[in-house]
Design an enzyme around this catalytic site. Structure first.
Site, PDB file in Angstrom:
ATOM      1  CB  ALA A  14      -0.918  -0.011   1.228  1.00 34.76           C
ATOM      2  NE  ARG A  40       3.861 -13.112  -0.511  1.00 36.84           N
ATOM      3  CZ  ARG A  40       4.609 -13.082   0.596  1.00 36.84           C
ATOM      4  NH1 ARG A  40       5.083 -14.200   1.083  1.00 36.84           N
ATOM      5  NH2 ARG A  40       4.874 -11.932   1.202  1.00 36.84           N
ATOM      6  NE  ARG A 100       8.423   5.112  12.505  1.00 45.46           N
ATOM      7  CZ  ARG A 100       7.202   4.593  12.429  1.00 45.46           C
ATOM      8  NH1 ARG A 100       6.504   4.365  13.535  1.00 45.46           N
ATOM      9  NH2 ARG A 100       6.685   4.307  11.259  1.00 45.46           N
ATOM     10  CB  CYS A 129       0.816   7.499   9.261  1.00 44.21           C
ATOM     11  SG  CYS A 129       0.134   6.107  10.181  1.00 44.21           S
ATOM     12  CD  GLN A 156      -3.987   5.861  13.753  1.00 43.37           C
ATOM     13  OE1 GLN A 156      -3.744   6.130  14.925  1.00 43.37           O
ATOM     14  NE2 GLN A 156      -3.197   5.079  13.034  1.00 43.37           N
ATOM     15  CB  SER A 159      -4.801   2.574   3.479  1.00 43.46           C
ATOM     16  OG  SER A 159      -4.851   3.875   4.010  1.00 43.46           O
ATOM     17  CG  HIS A 252      -4.310   8.211   9.649  1.00 46.37           C
ATOM     18  ND1 HIS A 252      -4.990   7.137   9.126  1.00 46.37           N
ATOM     19  CD2 HIS A 252      -3.101   7.720  10.056  1.00 46.37           C
ATOM     20  CE1 HIS A 252      -4.227   6.060   9.209  1.00 46.37           C
ATOM     21  NE2 HIS A 252      -3.085   6.390   9.768  1.00 46.37           N
TER      22      HIS A 252
HETATM   23  P1  A2P Z   1       4.686  -8.967  -1.663  1.00 48.83           P
HETATM   24  O1  A2P Z   1       3.582  -8.256  -2.360  1.00 48.83           O
HETATM   25  O2  A2P Z   1       5.602  -9.667  -2.609  1.00 48.83           O
HETATM   26  O3  A2P Z   1       4.232  -9.824  -0.513  1.00 48.83           O
HETATM   27  P2  A2P Z   1       1.457  -3.999   2.694  1.00 48.83           P
HETATM   28  O4  A2P Z   1       2.072  -2.978   3.616  1.00 48.83           O
HETATM   29  O5  A2P Z   1       0.459  -3.419   1.760  1.00 48.83           O
HETATM   30  O6  A2P Z   1       0.953  -5.189   3.446  1.00 48.83           O
HETATM   31  O7  A2P Z   1       2.670  -4.528   1.771  1.00 48.83           O
HETATM   32  C1  A2P Z   1       3.804  -5.173   2.282  1.00 48.83           C
HETATM   33  C2  A2P Z   1       4.960  -5.101   1.280  1.00 48.83           C
HETATM   34  O8  A2P Z   1       6.066  -5.794   1.839  1.00 48.83           O
HETATM   35  C3  A2P Z   1       4.651  -5.786  -0.046  1.00 48.83           C
HETATM   36  O9  A2P Z   1       5.303  -5.101  -1.095  1.00 48.83           O
HETATM   37  C4  A2P Z   1       5.271  -7.144   0.151  1.00 48.83           C
HETATM   38  O10 A2P Z   1       5.638  -7.814  -1.025  1.00 48.83           O
HETATM   39  C5  A2P Z   1       6.509  -6.771   0.919  1.00 48.83           C
HETATM   40  N1  A2P Z   1       7.068  -7.943   1.589  1.00 48.83           N
HETATM   41  C6  A2P Z   1       6.463  -8.768   2.469  1.00 48.83           C
HETATM   42  N2  A2P Z   1       7.296  -9.776   2.838  1.00 48.83           N
HETATM   43  C7  A2P Z   1       8.460  -9.566   2.162  1.00 48.83           C
HETATM   44  C8  A2P Z   1       9.710 -10.255   2.083  1.00 48.83           C
HETATM   45  N3  A2P Z   1       9.927 -11.376   2.783  1.00 48.83           N
HETATM   46  N4  A2P Z   1      10.682  -9.758   1.265  1.00 48.83           N
HETATM   47  C9  A2P Z   1      10.458  -8.646   0.564  1.00 48.83           C
HETATM   48  N5  A2P Z   1       9.299  -7.945   0.575  1.00 48.83           N
HETATM   49  C10 A2P Z   1       8.309  -8.399   1.362  1.00 48.83           C
END
Ligand code: A2P
Length: 349
Positions: A14, A40, A100, A129, A156, A159, A252
């Site tokens: 997001a 993925r 942080r 945020c 909040q 998203s 928010h």
């Molecule tokens: P992916 O889409 O391949 O899972 P959000 O904050 O919307 O939940 O998104 C989380 C973000 O962090 C997505 O881009 C997700 O990629 C990425 N992410 C989650 N796990 C991993 C990981 N093990 N390595 C790299 N990126 C990751």
């Protein structure tokens, strides 16, 4: 002219998606850019400035030759991979809470404390945020009248909890409208992914964001308290927060009560905020003009309205502060930090 190589970590998320949007209109001179996510997503494509880019799986070597790495893939990923990026010479702007409060890590809202960037050791943290928009609204008032105390209640948007939480809210809303009984509404994410129980957010208000910590406050509430003190460099300022998730997708809202050192009138505060960087004043009750979450979506600004004196406390002021949590609350603040660093000659040497 210096040009910089950029990596976006969590490019499919997001916040990551909005980081890419912000990078399409940035003043930063981008040489190369890469988009990183989990296994993925590897192989899928992302469009950037009319070109298709293949998403790559995040590995330590991803950061070879990168000058700027924008992280938004969760605290665990930042913990593991931000040092790998720094080791390879990149500057990291991290959107998670992981670094942080660490000493030596500047926590920056460019309108408030850009000078802190000079002390960086490779990692710069983007504040929470809810903290960011509060700082943008309150710092100009603090500069003029001093600030003793802040009491904030947040409303909040979902998203902030990521794409999956947004999808779940939409499904829950549809399920409610379809007449599914309350106890059968699917709820697997909120109020906090890591907690034991989950509740529906649709047609609800959840007074829990993140898990509970000391004194009955949640981590989200502690973030607002501790980050405010760090950004304002004032350990004495009194801060107390109640953070609530509501069924809004983006934007928010915050009800903020402050006590200043010197008394200020409503029109004085309005005038200060009219001239403040990053603030848009929307404050005309006679015309029913006040900030609204829906209207904030897509804007980089922090909107302030409903400014009024407390009825009993001479130095007390109430206000309503709204901002797009994915932009000023996350992606825009991160890219703005990078722009500021470039301007200050701290990036792309
Ligand atoms: P992916 O889409 O391949 O899972 P959000 O904050 O919307 O939940 O998104 C989380 C973000 O962090 C997505 O881009 C997700 O990629 C990425 N992410 C989650 N796990 C991993 C990981 N093990 N390595 C790299 N990126 C990751």
């Amino acid at each position: 002219m210096r040009k910089i190589n950029v990596a976006v970590v969590g490019a499919t998320g997001a916040v990551g998606t909005q980081m890419i949007n912000m990078l399409t209109e940035t003043s930063l001179p981008i040489n190369q850019i890469k988009f990183l996510a989990s296994k993925r997503s590897a192989g899928k494509t992302i469009a950037f400035k009319g070109q298709e880019f293949t998403i790559e799986e995040l590995v330590p070597e991803s950061f070879e030759g990168v000058d700027l790495a924008l992280f938004s893939a969760g605290g665990g990923i930042s913990e593991k991979f931000a040092p790998e990026a720094v080791k390879r010479g990149a500057i990291v702007v991290d959107n998670t809470s992981h670094f942080r409060m660490q000493e030596g890590v500047p926590l920056v809202v460019p309108e408030v404390n850009p000078e802190a960037l000079k002390t960086h050791q490779g990692i710069i943290a983007n504040p929470n945020c809810s903290t960011i928009q509060m700082m943008v609204a309150l710092e100009p008032i603090r500069q003029a009248y001093g600030l003793k105390r802040i009491i904030v209640s947040t409303y909040q948007a979902v998203s902030g909890a990521g794409n999956l939480a947004m999808d779940e809210l939409k499904q829950q809303t549809q399920a409610f409208l379809d007449g599914v009984p309350k106890d059968e509404i699917p709820a697997n994410i909120l109020p906090a992914g890591g907690d034991k129980k989950h509740y529906p957010l649709a047609f609800n208000a959840l007074p829990q964001i993140d898990v509970f910590a000391e004194e009955g406050y949640t981590y989200e509430e502690w973030k607002m308290v501790n980050e405010t003190k760090k950004i304002m460099e004032d350990s004495q300022i009194k801060v107390s927060a109640t953070c609530v998730r509501i069924p809004v997708l983006t934007g928010h809202s915050e009800s903020i009560y402050i006590e200043t050192e010197k008394p200020a009138t409503v029109s004085e505060v309005q005038e200060i905020l009219t001239n403040a960087a990053g603030v848009t004043l929307e404050d005309d009750p006679s015309q029913q003009i006040y900030p609204q979450a829906l209207n904030s979506v897509g804007s980089k600004s922090t909107f302030v309205g409903r400014i009024r004196k407390d009825l009993d406390e001479e130095k007390g002021i109430h206000m309503w502060v709204v901002s797009d949590n994915l932009l000023k609350g996350a992606a825009w603040n991160s890219v703005q930090i990078a722009e500021k660093m470039f301007e200050m000659d701290l990036l792309g040497k």
